[in-house]
Design a protein around this motif. Structure first.
Motif, PDB file in Angstrom:
ATOM      1  N   LEU A 684      -0.441  -7.115 -10.584  1.00 17.85           N
ATOM      2  CA  LEU A 684      -1.710  -6.697  -9.987  1.00 17.85           C
ATOM      3  C   LEU A 684      -2.535  -7.915  -9.641  1.00 17.85           C
ATOM      4  O   LEU A 684      -2.444  -8.962 -10.309  1.00 17.85           O
ATOM      5  CB  LEU A 684      -2.501  -5.799 -10.956  1.00 17.85           C
ATOM      6  CG  LEU A 684      -1.893  -4.450 -11.355  1.00 17.85           C
ATOM      7  CD1 LEU A 684      -2.797  -3.761 -12.357  1.00 17.85           C
ATOM      8  CD2 LEU A 684      -1.660  -3.578 -10.137  1.00 17.85           C
ATOM      9  N   PHE A 685      -3.331  -7.754  -8.561  1.00 13.43           N
ATOM     10  CA  PHE A 685      -4.336  -8.770  -8.274  1.00 13.43           C
ATOM     11  C   PHE A 685      -5.505  -8.567  -9.225  1.00 13.43           C
ATOM     12  O   PHE A 685      -5.779  -7.451  -9.692  1.00 13.43           O
ATOM     13  CB  PHE A 685      -4.799  -8.672  -6.826  1.00 13.43           C
ATOM     14  CG  PHE A 685      -3.782  -9.184  -5.834  1.00 13.43           C
ATOM     15  CD1 PHE A 685      -3.558 -10.555  -5.709  1.00 13.43           C
ATOM     16  CD2 PHE A 685      -3.055  -8.316  -5.050  1.00 13.43           C
ATOM     17  CE1 PHE A 685      -2.625 -11.032  -4.801  1.00 13.43           C
ATOM     18  CE2 PHE A 685      -2.128  -8.787  -4.147  1.00 13.43           C
ATOM     19  CZ  PHE A 685      -1.896 -10.155  -4.019  1.00 13.43           C
ATOM     20  N   ASN A 686      -6.216  -9.650  -9.488  1.00 14.56           N
ATOM     21  CA  ASN A 686      -7.357  -9.584 -10.384  1.00 14.56           C
ATOM     22  C   ASN A 686      -8.389  -8.597  -9.818  1.00 14.56           C
ATOM     23  O   ASN A 686      -8.839  -8.726  -8.676  1.00 14.56           O
ATOM     24  CB  ASN A 686      -7.970 -10.974 -10.534  1.00 14.56           C
ATOM     25  CG  ASN A 686      -8.987 -11.006 -11.646  1.00 14.56           C
ATOM     26  OD1 ASN A 686      -9.092 -10.079 -12.439  1.00 14.56           O
ATOM     27  ND2 ASN A 686      -9.751 -12.090 -11.688  1.00 14.56           N
ATOM     28  N   GLY A 687      -8.735  -7.574 -10.646  1.00 13.52           N
ATOM     29  CA  GLY A 687      -9.678  -6.553 -10.236  1.00 13.52           C
ATOM     30  C   GLY A 687      -9.018  -5.293  -9.718  1.00 13.52           C
ATOM     31  O   GLY A 687      -9.702  -4.300  -9.457  1.00 13.52           O
ATOM     32  N   GLU A 688      -7.696  -5.296  -9.591  1.00 10.28           N
ATOM     33  CA  GLU A 688      -6.997  -4.148  -9.013  1.00 10.28           C
ATOM     34  C   GLU A 688      -6.717  -3.114 -10.104  1.00 10.28           C
ATOM     35  O   GLU A 688      -6.531  -3.453 -11.281  1.00 10.28           O
ATOM     36  CB  GLU A 688      -5.694  -4.603  -8.362  1.00 10.28           C
ATOM     37  CG  GLU A 688      -4.970  -3.503  -7.599  1.00 10.28           C
ATOM     38  CD  GLU A 688      -3.707  -4.012  -6.923  1.00 10.28           C
ATOM     39  OE1 GLU A 688      -3.055  -3.232  -6.210  1.00 10.28           O
ATOM     40  OE2 GLU A 688      -3.364  -5.205  -7.116  1.00 10.28           O
ATOM     41  N   THR A 689      -6.648  -1.863  -9.737  1.00  8.48           N
ATOM     42  CA  THR A 689      -6.350  -0.740 -10.636  1.00  8.48           C
ATOM     43  C   THR A 689      -5.180   0.050 -10.070  1.00  8.48           C
ATOM     44  O   THR A 689      -5.137   0.337  -8.866  1.00  8.48           O
ATOM     45  CB  THR A 689      -7.570   0.174 -10.799  1.00  8.48           C
ATOM     46  OG1 THR A 689      -8.651  -0.569 -11.351  1.00  8.48           O
ATOM     47  CG2 THR A 689      -7.240   1.348 -11.720  1.00  8.48           C
ATOM     48  N   GLN A 690      -4.219   0.382 -10.955  1.00  8.27           N
ATOM     49  CA  GLN A 690      -3.059   1.180 -10.541  1.00  8.27           C
ATOM     50  C   GLN A 690      -2.826   2.267 -11.576  1.00  8.27           C
ATOM     51  O   GLN A 690      -3.024   2.061 -12.779  1.00  8.27           O
ATOM     52  CB  GLN A 690      -1.820   0.303 -10.396  1.00  8.27           C
ATOM     53  CG  GLN A 690      -0.599   1.061  -9.877  1.00  8.27           C
ATOM     54  CD  GLN A 690       0.542   0.111  -9.529  1.00  8.27           C
ATOM     55  OE1 GLN A 690       0.335  -1.074  -9.342  1.00  8.27           O
ATOM     56  NE2 GLN A 690       1.736   0.641  -9.427  1.00  8.27           N
TER      57      GLN A 690
END
Length: 1103
Positions: A684-690
């Motif tokens: 994940l990129f920093n700040g991303e939510t999955q």
């Protein structure tokens, strides 16, 4: 005499021989019933005398031995008892004739005879005869013993008369020459008048009288006559009879010293009262005369007599514990030549030698001769070899060769005995049992050989033995049953504990996802309260076997359990082990057998045996079972030598449900911890939510009743903002109870929010955009996300690469159901989540600018795109900002100042217990979170619209920035002509009209403030740097231009009211100043930020 009596003993010289024989057709069992009753009368006390007559009954006696009766009277048949069946008077005549013919066989020596007739009734049976007794049947003969006693007394009368006649013979020099059968031809033509001849006759007669005295119970007289005979016979060199006299003398001595006899328990006598009383005095071995020379020196011409004399001497010396002297007699007996002996006589001779060697404690010598006797039973010259007799004798030789048929005896200490001889004997047992037609015995003995003698077999012998064993087991498989032989001997089973050899036994714990856990509140229920101490350093160790020690983990009913054995193959070839499983006790256990193939001399090899406990309780692993070479074995751990075990007892808890976990993401090969059931990883990129979807399926038999979900974030180098994992379990709980085969899905959100602050080195490389703004650079020394650049190297189009951070967490599902839930047990299923966080955007610099409103300010953020993609950056109520790869731009956001002091505190107790530094960090964290939610900054990768996330400013705000963003504790509100003045608001008024002015102070601080003095100064701004304060002619105050505000308590406010009058049109500004007093100087200047007031005076409205 060609037939020796191997049961001869010294006390037989005191007995008279009575032959008991069947006549005609007599059932064998009936005859021996009568014979046993007759033989029970072995000694008879003579009436009117203290003497006892001893009788030796024989049902078979060679007539040629009777010819030696003059040489030794105890060899003479003096009595005959015939047993016959007769039913009619006609048969009686034939029976009577037969009886007379039978007497003629021993007629020359018989003293008396008796005929016992069974089955004859009538006139003949009623006749009163002393020599004949009639009985109706074999069952109806109550007085047989009494008849025998009368018969013995009649024999004694004749014996006593002959003794008296010979002892008182007055015939002068004419004494009868007694001779043995082979001497008769030597006396032909001998001078009977010579002195030598007469002394020989006298000596032999004295010896003969001594025999009669000994038989008649006159021991002292016998000794006297024997001594006289020895002197006479020695003087004439009559060696054969001298030996007989010496033997008689020794026998009389033995009878005197050992009234109980020397034949052992089977031939033990009942001593008379007087002899029993003197037994202690008489039993002095040093005074007992022992035959030492008669057998070796004087019996060279009579082998049978010499052999019997040696046997008698051995029995006496055995009682006296003189084993070495007895062995010399036996060694001499071995080499005595008796001529052509039959096979049966040879067997008997070797058997007796074996018994005598055993009697003196020579066990191995005894076993040797018994084995010779066994081989003689199957000699090639025998038309029908006696394999059963051979097998029985071989079994009897085992103790002499330190062999036992119990394999347990070979697991204790070092090996005893000669292995080569033992191997030969075991091979002979195998062959004999096969020739007997008993393959089960062959398998048992061959299994025993392989188990106990494995270390002494060569590689070739191992192959041959195992091939033979496989051939035998193909016809008769070997098992663990006890084999009972006809003579009552039982052969214990032979487990193959060396095929393979087990070195260690370990009970394995269940897999992590299947291990049962006890509810914490129930852990202490099973603990004993016998000790009053909470903890004791003294550990009470049990003295019992370590294998009974209970293991500190549990198995679960209905689940597959494992036990690991470390084994190795000692054979020089591949070893196939079939049907290998566990032996247990305590609970119902279903063993799942395994088959394995071990290479030659494999070394330690792990083998895992499995099974399923079907009931709950304590289960003990007792051992294992195998099938090797067709032999089934039950190997118990207690019988294994050198086996390491940490305990073999484990608790089986009631059954629990089983869950299988599947995820929407592929499984990860990397597991950060061994306690995880499975693991997933994502980037994940920093700040991303999955979102991660977890599916739980009940694959067990029990119903799932309870489900809990917890998470634990593992230690990370970086500070994590917000919750890493979030979920909603309500939907899943609504599907409970979950039956077998059903499944439920749980969505879990994975959010990666780390620090968004940039490096100091990055600030040096980025080119300033020309905007001059005073601010503070943001630096995070813990962050290493960008590669250092060379000096003066411009930022190119490629992204700034570097190693990302890693976040790890564990999701734990606690679930229970079935009988295990009732007992307080549950299971845990763990999912490891690993997230590789790649940098998205950085805030490289942050600063603030004042806004036109006192309640607002401008937040300036320098944002750097560290990805290789073009992205957009958006904030609340702000235009989107497009950033190319590795590009840095500034974003200005107008922010309403925040009242941090009014924010609620969630955990007062935790805040009070924290240190000052922790309290400050917590306060900054809360303030940063509030600001971040207010700004709501998001980024989106343009080429991948589904890749978007949040950019948090929580980690980039320092204390100065927070102070700029904080709403001042003293709130000043200015209202002109009913209109609040702030944010470039222009108040309208008319020339000549009174303009009301209101100044309101609201105290939001925690302490009282005031008093304050405010002065209102109007001015005009010409927008060229010139401000005009000389407006006395343009503006006038209605009342004073100075306002006074008293003390204002917290949460309270104070209002000052005044009015202005504008005389001319134009744009006017009001400057509100505070009087320079001590009260104002104690407070920060930021508390006195009053809004600017802009008033536009217009022409008055014409009426």
């Amino acid at each position: 005499m060609s037939v020796p009596d191997y049961m001869q003993c010294a006390e037989d010289h005191q007995t008279v021989v009575v032959v008991v024989q069947p006549m005609g057709i007599v059932p064998e069992d009936q005859f021996f019933r009568i014979y046993k009753r007759i033989a029970s009368v072995s000694q008879v006390s003579i009436r009117d005398s203290q003497r006892v007559l001893f009788i030796r009954f024989r049902h078979h006696y060679p007539p040629e031995n009777n010819e030696w009766g003059d040489f030794q009277t105890h060899r003479k048949v003096v009595g005959l008892i015939s047993v016959t069946s007769c039913t009619t008077a006609k048969e009686w005549l034939q029976t009577s004739d037969r009886f007379h013919g039978q007497k003629e066989v021993f007629g020359s020596t018989l003293y008396d005879s008796r005929l016992l007739v069974f089955g004859l009734q009538g006139e003949v049976a009623e006749q009163q005869r002393t020599d004949v007794a009639f009985y109706p049947s074999y069952d109806d003969c109550p007085d047989v013993e009494k008849r025998v006693e009368d018969f013995v007394e009649s024999i004694f009368i004749v014996l006593e008369s002959k003794r008296l006649d010979r002892a008182t013979d007055k015939s002068g020099d004419k004494i009868q020459m007694l001779c043995v059968p082979f001497e008769k031809k030597d006396f032909v033509g001998l001078d009977t008048d010579s002195r030598h001849y007469k002394k020989r006759c006298q000596g032999r007669m004295r010896k003969h009288v001594g025999d009669l005295c000994l038989q008649a119970g006159m021991l002292q007289d016998a000794l006297v006559h024997y001594h006289m005979a020895v002197e006479l016979l020695r003087s004439v060199n009559d060696f054969l009879w001298l030996g007989a006299a010496l033997e008689g003398l020794c026998s009389a001595s033995v009878i005197f010293h050992y009234p109980g006899g020397t034949a052992g328990k089977s031939g033990a006598r009942k001593p008379s009262v007087s002899s029993a009383a003197d037994a202690g005095k008489r039993h002095r071995p040093g005074q007992c005369i022992v035959l030492s020379e008669s057998g070796e020196k004087y019996y060279k011409s009579a082998g049978v007599i010499e052999l019997e004399a040696c046997i008698k001497a051995v029995r006496v010396l055995a009682i006296q514990k003189r084993a070495m002297e007895a062995s010399e007699f036996l060694q001499n007996a071995v080499y005595i030549n008796l001529g052509q002996l039959s096979e049966e006589e040879k067997i008997q001779r070797y058997s007796v030698l074996s018994e005598l060697y055993e009697l003196i404690g020579f066990q191995r010598k005894s076993a040797f001769f018994k084995r010779v006797a066994a081989m003689q039973c199957v000699a090639p010259t025998i038309p029908e070899p006696g394999w059963k007799a051979c097998y029985k004798l071989l079994l009897e030789t085992l103790p002499g060769y330190s062999l036992s048929l119990d394999p347990k005896d070979f697991s204790k200490g070092t090996h005893r005995g000669w292995a080569a001889v033992q191997l030969r004997l075991l091979h002979e047992l195998v062959y004999a049992s096969r020739r007997m037609g008993n393959p089960g015995l062959s398998v048992r003995h061959l299994s025993f050989l392989l188990q106990t003698m494995l270390d002494f077999l060569s590689d070739q012998e191992k192959k041959e033995v195992t091939q033979s064993l496989e051939n035998y087991t193909s016809k008769c498989p070997g098992g663990m049953e006890v084999i009972s032989l006809p003579d009552g001997l039982k052969l214990p089973p032979v487990p193959f504990t060396k095929l393979p050899i087990v070195r260690s036994v370990s009970l394995l714990n269940l897999p992590v996802s299947l291990r049962p856990h006890k509810v914490k509140g129930l852990l202490g229920q099973g603990l004993s309260s016998a000790s009053p101490f909470i903890y004791s350093p003294i550990t009470m160790h049990s003295r019992g076997d370590e294998r009974s020690k209970k293991i500190d983990f549990q198995w679960v009913q209905g689940d597959v359990c494992e036990v690991q054995l470390m084994v190795y193959n000692p054979m020089p070839f591949e070893l196939r082990v079939e049907n290998m499983g566990l032996l247990t006790s305590g609970v119902d256990f279903e063993s799942l057998p395994a088959a394995l193939s071990l290479p030659a001399e494999s070394g330690l090899y792990p083998v895992t045996l499995v099974g399923v406990p079907r009931t709950a309780g304590n289960i003990t692993i007792n051992g294992y079972h195998t099938s090797v070479f067709g032999v089934s074995s039950d190997c118990l751990l207690e019988g294994l030598v050198g086996v390491k075990s940490s305990g073999c007892m484990v608790e089986v808890v009631p059954s629990l449900p089983r869950l299988q976990l599947c995820t929407s993401l592929p499984r990860s090969a990397h597991l950060s911890s061994e306690d995880l059931s499975t693991s997933v990883s994502l980037q994940l990129f920093n700040g991303e939510t999955q979102q991660l979807t977890i599916t739980l399926e009940n694959i067990g038999t029990e119903t799932l009743n309870t489900l809990e979900l917890t998470s634990k974030t593992l230690s990370t180098k970086e500070k994590l903002f917000g919750e890493f994992l979030t979920w909603d379990l309500q939907d899943a709980l609504s599907h409970l109870p979950l039956k077998s085969g059903q499944s439920v899905s749980i969505p879990v959100n994975i959010s990666a929010k780390l620090d968004f602050s940039g490096q100091e080195s990055l600030l040096n490389d980025l080119n300033d955009d020309g905007i001059s703004v005073t601010g503070l650079p943001v630096s995070s020394p813990l962050r290493q996300v960008l590669k250092p650049r060379t000096e003066n190297k411009p930022v190119e189009g490629g992204g700034v690469e570097g190693p990302g951070d890693t976040l790890e967490a564990v999701l734990t599902f606690k679930y229970s159901g079935g009988a295990g839930q009732v007992e307080g047990y549950y299971r845990e299923l763990s999912l490891g989540v690993r997230v590789d966080v790649e940098p998205s955007v950085f805030f490289t610099r942050v600063s603030t600018l004042p806004a036109t409103s006192t309640r607002q300010c401008h937040l300036l953020l320098d944002v750097f795109n560290s990805t290789e993609h073009e992205l957009t950056l958006s904030a609340k109520n702000n235009q989107d900002l497009v950033l190319h790869a590795s590009e840095c731009q500034r974003m200005a956001i107008q922010v309403d100042k925040l009242d941090f002091d009014s924010m609620p505190v969630t955990d007062h107790d935790a805040l009070r217990q924290a240190t000052v530094r922790q309290q400050e960090e917590k306060r900054q964290q809360v303030q940063g979170g509030l600001i971040n939610s207010t700004l709501d900054i998001h980024w989106t990768i343009i080429s991948f619209t589904e890749r978007h996330g949040e950019a948090s400013v929580e980690g980039v705000l320092n204390q100065l920035i927070l102070e700029h963003l904080q709403l001042a504790p003293l709130q000043w509100d200015v209202v002109v002509n009913g209109k609040p003045c702030d944010c470039d608001v222009i108040a309208d008024c008319r020339v000549g009209d009174a303009v009301p002015l209101e100044v309101k102070l609201t105290n939001r601080s925690k302490s009282a403030v005031g008093p304050f003095s405010l002065t209102i100064v109007p001015f005009q701004d010409y927008q060229n740097g010139v401000q005009n304060y000389d407006l006395q002619d343009a503006v006038t105050f209605i009342g004073s231009n100075t306002f006074y505000i008293g003390t204002v308590n917290p949460t309270e406010n104070s209002v000052c009211v005044g009015a202005l009058l504008f005389l001319y049109t134009g744009d006017f500004y009001l400057n509100i100043k505070f009087q320079d007093d001590s009260t104002a100087r104690d407070l920060p200047p930021a508390w006195f930020c009053l809004p600017s007031v802009h008033i536009k005076a217009q022409e008055p409205v014409e009426l």
